[in-house]
Scaffold this active site. Structure first.
Site, PDB file in Angstrom:
ATOM      1  N   GLU A  46     -28.845   1.993   3.680  1.00  0.00           N
ATOM      2  CA  GLU A  46     -28.184   1.798   2.624  1.00  0.00           C
ATOM      3  C   GLU A  46     -28.816   1.719   1.085  1.00  0.00           C
ATOM      4  OE1 GLU A  46     -24.771   1.958   2.029  1.00  0.00           O
ATOM      5  OE2 GLU A  46     -24.463   2.280   4.052  1.00  0.00           O
ATOM      6  N   TYR A 129     -21.026  -3.232  -3.382  1.00  0.00           N
ATOM      7  CA  TYR A 129     -20.897  -1.934  -2.290  1.00  0.00           C
ATOM      8  C   TYR A 129     -21.816  -2.181  -1.051  1.00  0.00           C
ATOM      9  CZ  TYR A 129     -21.920   1.815   0.198  1.00  0.00           C
ATOM     10  OH  TYR A 129     -22.343   2.546   1.422  1.00  0.00           O
ATOM     11  N   ASP A 147     -18.069   2.908  -2.812  1.00  0.00           N
ATOM     12  CA  ASP A 147     -19.251   3.404  -3.619  1.00  0.00           C
ATOM     13  C   ASP A 147     -18.705   4.493  -4.580  1.00  0.00           C
ATOM     14  OD1 ASP A 147     -18.713   5.743  -2.014  1.00  0.00           O
ATOM     15  OD2 ASP A 147     -20.503   5.888  -1.124  1.00  0.00           O
ATOM     16  N   CYS A 202     -13.505  15.903  -1.310  1.00  0.00           N
ATOM     17  CA  CYS A 202     -13.303  15.551  -2.549  1.00  0.00           C
ATOM     18  C   CYS A 202     -14.338  15.077  -3.516  1.00  0.00           C
ATOM     19  CB  CYS A 202     -12.317  14.203  -2.336  1.00  0.00           C
ATOM     20  SG  CYS A 202     -11.287  13.876  -3.658  1.00  0.00           S
ATOM     21  N   CYS A 209      -8.480  20.477  -2.457  1.00  0.00           N
ATOM     22  CA  CYS A 209      -7.259  19.842  -1.796  1.00  0.00           C
ATOM     23  C   CYS A 209      -6.732  21.029  -0.811  1.00  0.00           C
ATOM     24  CB  CYS A 209      -6.611  19.888  -3.079  1.00  0.00           C
ATOM     25  SG  CYS A 209      -6.980  18.675  -4.365  1.00  0.00           S
ATOM     26  N   CYS A 212      -7.828  19.858   2.401  1.00  0.00           N
ATOM     27  CA  CYS A 212      -8.147  18.473   2.617  1.00  0.00           C
ATOM     28  C   CYS A 212      -7.348  17.815   3.556  1.00  0.00           C
ATOM     29  CB  CYS A 212      -7.950  17.706   1.346  1.00  0.00           C
ATOM     30  SG  CYS A 212      -8.250  15.970   1.467  1.00  0.00           S
ATOM     31  N   CYS A 218      -1.898  12.226  -0.528  1.00  0.00           N
ATOM     32  CA  CYS A 218      -2.672  11.969  -1.731  1.00  0.00           C
ATOM     33  C   CYS A 218      -1.858  12.567  -2.988  1.00  0.00           C
ATOM     34  CB  CYS A 218      -3.795  12.941  -1.601  1.00  0.00           C
ATOM     35  SG  CYS A 218      -4.643  13.064  -3.140  1.00  0.00           S
TER      36      CYS A 218
END
Ligand code: SF4
Length: 242
Positions: A46, A129, A147, A202, A209, A212, A218
């Site tokens: 991370e 985060y 994030d 995305c 899209c 997706c 969405c």
């Protein structure tokens, strides 16, 4: 104040969740830090991923772990050695913070990373985060980890008009928390999956899209579908018989 959960919103959230998890099971990348639940290894990944691309981290991550396989080895190392092992990743302050964190965990937590986000956030270099990511990915807590990728996906999918200020961000965190499955294993997968969608589909540059998996759940994707349908109908109306 979060908007009220209407049956329609609840159904859309459920659809988003299940489509996303199904897609992630098939298309999620096999990354080294996804194969472990070891808190120290998750922490290292991370911190590395904070400002560095996945491909570069994949290259340096095993090298760093080979040099410092455990938190106590990192805590005890000479700072110069830590810097050398970080060489090539840039933003060296992250390496210094990582070692400060390891030393503090050795000193104040008996060498074990805490599992609660609040306790993690008190450690050097750990923001909201990263605390959520460690709590979720290492300890299986059903907590959000937002994030920039996750924030972008949630905004486009649920709040396309949200302001980019702190209040808007707080709303995104609330939505991320509301979307989380309750089972720890599913919460792990869900957090990974939203990140993956933001990284692969995305993206910041373009929202793909058309391909997706969550398009139907969405708001941005549905709006684009409706626009495409109406412009197609318009074209057909303008050119009858063609
Ligand atoms: S449908 Fe488009 S805007 Fe919505 S999550 Fe997918 S790529 Fe992003």
């Amino acid at each position: 104040m979060p908007p009220k959960s209407t049956p329609r919103r609840i159904a859309r959230a459920a659809r988003f969740r299940s489509k996303l998890l199904a897609w992630f099971r098939r298309h999620g990348r096999d990354l080294p830090w996804r194969r472990t639940r070891d808190p120290y290894r998750i922490l290292v990944s991370e911190v590395m991923l904070q400002q560095t691309q996945v491909a570069r981290v994949s290259e340096y991550y095993p090298r760093f772990l080979a040099a410092f396989p455990t938190l106590d080895r990192l805590a005890a190392a000479r700072p110069q050695r830590v810097r050398e092992a970080w060489d090539g990743l840039g933003y060296y302050r992250r390496a210094a913070n990582l070692q400060r964190l390891a030393r503090e965990v050795e000193r104040n937590h008996g060498g074990r990373l805490p599992s609660e986000p609040e306790a993690l956030r008190a450690l050097p270099g750990v923001g909201r985060y990263t605390a959520g990511a460690i709590a979720s990915f290492a300890f299986g807590k059903a907590v959000p980890a937002v994030d920039t990728n996750v924030s972008r996906v949630i905004r486009r999918a649920f709040h396309p008009r949200l302001p980019g200020n702190g209040q808007g961000e707080q709303r995104v965190w609330l939505t991320a928390a509301a979307l989380l499955p309750r089972r720890a294993r599913d919460a792990w997968a869900f957090n990974q999956a939203v990140m993956e969608l933001g990284a692969l589909v995305c993206t910041a540059r373009v929202a793909h899209c058309g391909g997706c998996p969550v398009r139907g759940a969405c708001l941005t994707g549905s709006r684009r579908s409706a626009q495409q349908r109406s412009s197609k109908q318009r074209d057909e109306g303008q050119h009858p018989g063609q």
